[in-house]
Scaffold this motif. Structure first.
Motif, short mmCIF file in Angstrom:
data_model
loop_
_atom_site.label_atom_id
_atom_site.label_comp_id
_atom_site.label_asym_id
_atom_site.label_seq_id
_atom_site.Cartn_x
_atom_site.Cartn_y
_atom_site.Cartn_z
N UNK A 19 -0.14 2.22 -3.89
CA UNK A 19 -0.08 0.77 -3.69
C UNK A 19 -1.46 0.13 -3.49
N UNK A 20 -2.50 0.94 -3.45
CA UNK A 20 -3.85 0.39 -3.26
C UNK A 20 -4.18 -0.61 -4.36
N UNK A 35 -1.73 -5.46 3.84
CA UNK A 35 -1.08 -5.56 5.14
C UNK A 35 -1.92 -6.47 6.03
N UNK A 36 -1.26 -7.37 6.70
CA UNK A 36 -1.93 -8.25 7.65
C UNK A 36 -1.06 -8.37 8.90
N UNK A 37 -1.67 -8.86 9.96
CA UNK A 37 -0.90 -9.03 11.18
C UNK A 37 -1.41 -10.23 11.96
N UNK A 38 -0.51 -10.83 12.70
CA UNK A 38 -0.85 -11.94 13.58
C UNK A 38 -0.33 -11.54 14.96
N UNK A 83 3.03 -7.89 -1.30
CA UNK A 83 3.16 -6.96 -2.42
C UNK A 83 3.04 -7.74 -3.72
N UNK A 84 2.17 -7.28 -4.58
CA UNK A 84 2.00 -7.93 -5.87
C UNK A 84 2.06 -6.89 -6.99
N UNK A 139 9.10 1.49 -9.60
CA UNK A 139 8.96 2.58 -8.63
C UNK A 139 8.67 2.11 -7.21
N UNK A 140 8.47 0.83 -7.02
CA UNK A 140 8.33 0.28 -5.67
C UNK A 140 9.69 0.00 -5.03
N UNK A 141 10.74 0.18 -5.78
CA UNK A 141 12.09 -0.06 -5.28
C UNK A 141 12.42 0.87 -4.13
N UNK A 142 13.05 0.32 -3.11
CA UNK A 142 13.48 1.12 -1.98
C UNK A 142 13.78 0.25 -0.78
#
Length: 125
Positions: free
Chosen positions: A63-64, A69-72, A82-83, A88-91
């Motif tokens: 996924x790189x 990922x970010x956080x507040x 996610x872009x 295969x990203x399904x789940x």
């Protein structure tokens, strides 16, 4: 302690989606928050992780360059942008919390103490 993941859905290949994880009952600045996913019939795999301060972030090779990922901490929220999504990203995507993870451990699901319920992401044309 509660973690609640949301934002999943059905998207087409190449689309973008942002997942959110709402956290309660934890001191955000001392807990790393990780995102994991589990596809049908497969093991749960680490996708990304953010240190308590947000100063360190980790990503699975798959996924790189596509996920961020970010956080507040003030809002007690963690996001996974996610872009260029692929089938295969399904789940089912989960967020989880752990006090001490590092570069060689963040992806190990067994280390995480607290888990939220999952949110389904389906990438399909």
């Amino acid at each position: 302690v509660q973690l609640q993941a949301s934002g999943g859905g059905l998207v087409q290949p190449g689309d973008s989606l942002t997942l959110s994880c709402a956290v309660s009952g934890l001191a955000m600045d001392v807990y790393a928050i990780g995102w994991f996913r589990q596809a049908d019939g497969k093991d749960r795999e680490g996708v990304s992780c953010s240190s308590g301060s947000g100063g360190l972030t980790y990503y699975a090779d798959s996924v790189k360059g596509r996920f961020i990922i970010t956080r507040d901490n003030a809002k007690k929220m963690v996001y996974l942008e996610m872009s260029s999504l692929r089938p295969e990203d399904t789940g089912v995507y989960y967020c989880a919390a752990e006090r001490a993870v590092g570069a060689n451990s963040w992806y190990r699901a067994a280390l995480y103490d607290f888990w939220g319920q999952g949110t389904q992401v389906t990438v399909s044309s």
